[in-house]
Design a protein around this motif. Structure first.
Motif, mmCIF file in Angstrom:
data_model
loop_
_atom_site.group_PDB
_atom_site.id
_atom_site.type_symbol
_atom_site.label_atom_id
_atom_site.label_comp_id
_atom_site.label_asym_id
_atom_site.label_seq_id
_atom_site.Cartn_x
_atom_site.Cartn_y
_atom_site.Cartn_z
ATOM 1 N N LYS A 1 -17.640 -4.486 -50.643
ATOM 2 C CA LYS A 1 -17.602 -5.160 -51.948
ATOM 3 C C LYS A 1 -16.358 -4.757 -52.747
ATOM 4 N N ILE A 2 -15.733 -5.747 -53.360
ATOM 5 C CA ILE A 2 -14.524 -5.485 -54.154
ATOM 6 C C ILE A 2 -14.911 -5.176 -55.597
ATOM 7 N N ILE A 3 -14.458 -4.035 -56.102
ATOM 8 C CA ILE A 3 -14.631 -3.665 -57.509
ATOM 9 C C ILE A 3 -13.234 -3.628 -58.133
ATOM 10 N N SER A 4 -13.031 -4.387 -59.218
ATOM 11 C CA SER A 4 -11.679 -4.496 -59.784
ATOM 12 C C SER A 4 -11.716 -4.390 -61.302
ATOM 13 N N LEU A 5 -10.548 -4.083 -61.882
ATOM 14 C CA LEU A 5 -10.417 -4.124 -63.346
ATOM 15 C C LEU A 5 -10.272 -5.567 -63.801
ATOM 16 N N ILE A 6 -9.504 -6.350 -63.027
ATOM 17 C CA ILE A 6 -9.305 -7.769 -63.331
ATOM 18 C C ILE A 6 -9.648 -8.572 -62.081
ATOM 19 N N ASN A 7 -10.593 -9.500 -62.240
ATOM 20 C CA ASN A 7 -10.996 -10.358 -61.131
ATOM 21 C C ASN A 7 -10.673 -11.800 -61.523
ATOM 22 N N ARG A 8 -9.506 -12.266 -61.149
ATOM 23 C CA ARG A 8 -9.084 -13.612 -61.528
ATOM 24 C C ARG A 8 -8.290 -14.222 -60.366
ATOM 25 N N GLU A 9 -8.795 -15.313 -59.822
ATOM 26 C CA GLU A 9 -8.098 -15.941 -58.704
ATOM 27 C C GLU A 9 -6.797 -16.566 -59.202
ATOM 28 N N LEU A 10 -5.701 -16.225 -58.548
ATOM 29 C CA LEU A 10 -4.386 -16.794 -58.862
ATOM 30 C C LEU A 10 -3.871 -17.412 -57.570
ATOM 31 N N ILE B 1 -14.396 -1.457 -52.096
ATOM 32 C CA ILE B 1 -12.935 -1.424 -52.174
ATOM 33 C C ILE B 1 -12.576 -1.502 -53.655
ATOM 34 N N LEU B 2 -11.844 -0.515 -54.143
ATOM 35 C CA LEU B 2 -11.458 -0.499 -55.563
ATOM 36 C C LEU B 2 -10.039 -1.049 -55.694
ATOM 37 N N VAL B 3 -9.840 -1.988 -56.602
ATOM 38 C CA VAL B 3 -8.490 -2.522 -56.831
ATOM 39 C C VAL B 3 -8.266 -2.767 -58.314
ATOM 40 N N LEU B 4 -6.996 -2.687 -58.718
ATOM 41 C CA LEU B 4 -6.668 -2.965 -60.114
ATOM 42 C C LEU B 4 -6.852 -4.452 -60.396
ATOM 43 N N VAL B 5 -6.204 -5.292 -59.587
ATOM 44 C CA VAL B 5 -6.252 -6.746 -59.811
ATOM 45 C C VAL B 5 -6.668 -7.438 -58.514
ATOM 46 N N ASN B 6 -7.785 -8.152 -58.575
ATOM 47 C CA ASN B 6 -8.217 -8.956 -57.441
ATOM 48 C C ASN B 6 -7.867 -10.419 -57.730
ATOM 49 N N ARG B 7 -6.759 -10.876 -57.167
ATOM 50 C CA ARG B 7 -6.311 -12.260 -57.407
ATOM 51 C C ARG B 7 -6.608 -13.133 -56.191
ATOM 52 N N SER B 8 -7.371 -12.587 -55.223
ATOM 53 C CA SER B 8 -7.587 -13.256 -53.937
ATOM 54 C C SER B 8 -8.688 -14.308 -53.986
ATOM 55 N N GLY B 9 -9.604 -14.205 -54.953
ATOM 56 C CA GLY B 9 -10.772 -15.082 -54.954
ATOM 57 C C GLY B 9 -11.876 -14.577 -54.035
ATOM 58 N N LEU B 10 -11.620 -13.480 -53.322
ATOM 59 C CA LEU B 10 -12.632 -12.910 -52.425
ATOM 60 C C LEU B 10 -13.572 -11.990 -53.210
ATOM 61 N N THR B 11 -14.810 -11.833 -52.708
ATOM 62 C CA THR B 11 -15.734 -10.869 -53.304
ATOM 63 C C THR B 11 -15.950 -9.668 -52.389
ATOM 64 N N GLU B 12 -15.605 -9.832 -51.114
ATOM 65 C CA GLU B 12 -15.718 -8.715 -50.174
ATOM 66 C C GLU B 12 -14.707 -8.880 -49.046
#
Ligand code: ZN
Length: 212
Positions: free
Chosen positions: A171-180, A155-166
């Motif tokens: 599998k999540i591929i992101s530009l920004i991987n930061r849990e908010l 799964i491609l996303v710009l911002v992964n703020r979920s804290g999930l890895t999949e």
């Protein structure tokens, strides 16, 4: 290809990304999300996807990351309406594939296959603008699979703020991987320190400490 720090700086410059600076305090407000929960971070995907050249760049970067991780050959690229329709189109254009989007049910969080039909056995790559809880993406995968699609394992996303890895084994591929994290008002650590909760789109300058 920018690294995470570079993308954060770039998106802050676009006024599309904001993160609470330092410890919670009464001098600086925090964000009140659409669902009523509070947070110390916000990403507005509209400010990326409305800029066609930026959209081209972010999709190119996501594609490069995907190709570094593994080889996939989808028939089509899908996102969920409305936030990921443009991203799905642009990514599909760069891959010379078809595109499509899922739509949210009116009365619950379920998703349906939208305007475009799914072919039995169609290989679909999912893209999104921001992962907050992952529910929309999860329900999109369930809807597409129920319609006979094979949703590829990324799964491609710009911002992964979920804290999930999949999500659903993808599998999540992101530009920004930061849990908010998101907080209900009664548990919000920012409110406890006297910080005011404001709607981010309407109060962007205040959130960013800019005097207006
Ligand atoms: Zn709060």
């Amino acid at each position: 290809m920018l690294d995470q720090k570079g993308w954060i700086e770039y998106l802050v410059g676009l006024h599309a990304y904001w993160g609470y600076a330092g410890e919670a305090c009464s001098e600086r407000p925090h964000a009140k999300m659409n669902n009523g929960q509070h947070s110390g971070g916000f990403f507005d995907g509209r400010l990326v996807t409305r800029e066609t050249s930026v959209c081209t760049t972010v999709c190119g970067d996501l594609l490069e990351r995907l190709q570094q991780d593994g080889k996939v050959n989808p028939n089509s690229v899908w996102g969920s309406a409305m936030g990921a329709v443009v991203l799905a189109y642009e990514l599909a254009r760069q891959m010379n594939k078809q595109t499509g989007f899922t739509v949210k049910h009116v009365h619950d969080e379920g998703m349906s296959v939208g305007r475009f039909p799914v072919t039995e056995g169609e290989y679909i790559l999912m893209v999104g603008d921001v992962l907050v809880t992952g529910t929309t993406t999860k329900n999109s995968i369930i809807a597409l699979t129920a319609n006979g699609a094979v949703v590829l394992p990324y799964i491609l996303v710009l911002v992964n703020r979920s804290g999930l890895t999949e999500i659903e084994g993808r599998k999540i591929i992101s530009l920004i991987n930061r849990e908010l994290p998101l907080w209900d008002e009664v548990e919000c650590p920012y409110c406890k320190e006297g910080s005011k909760a404001v709607r981010p789109r309407e109060n962007w300058a205040e959130l960013n400490g800019v005097t207006v």
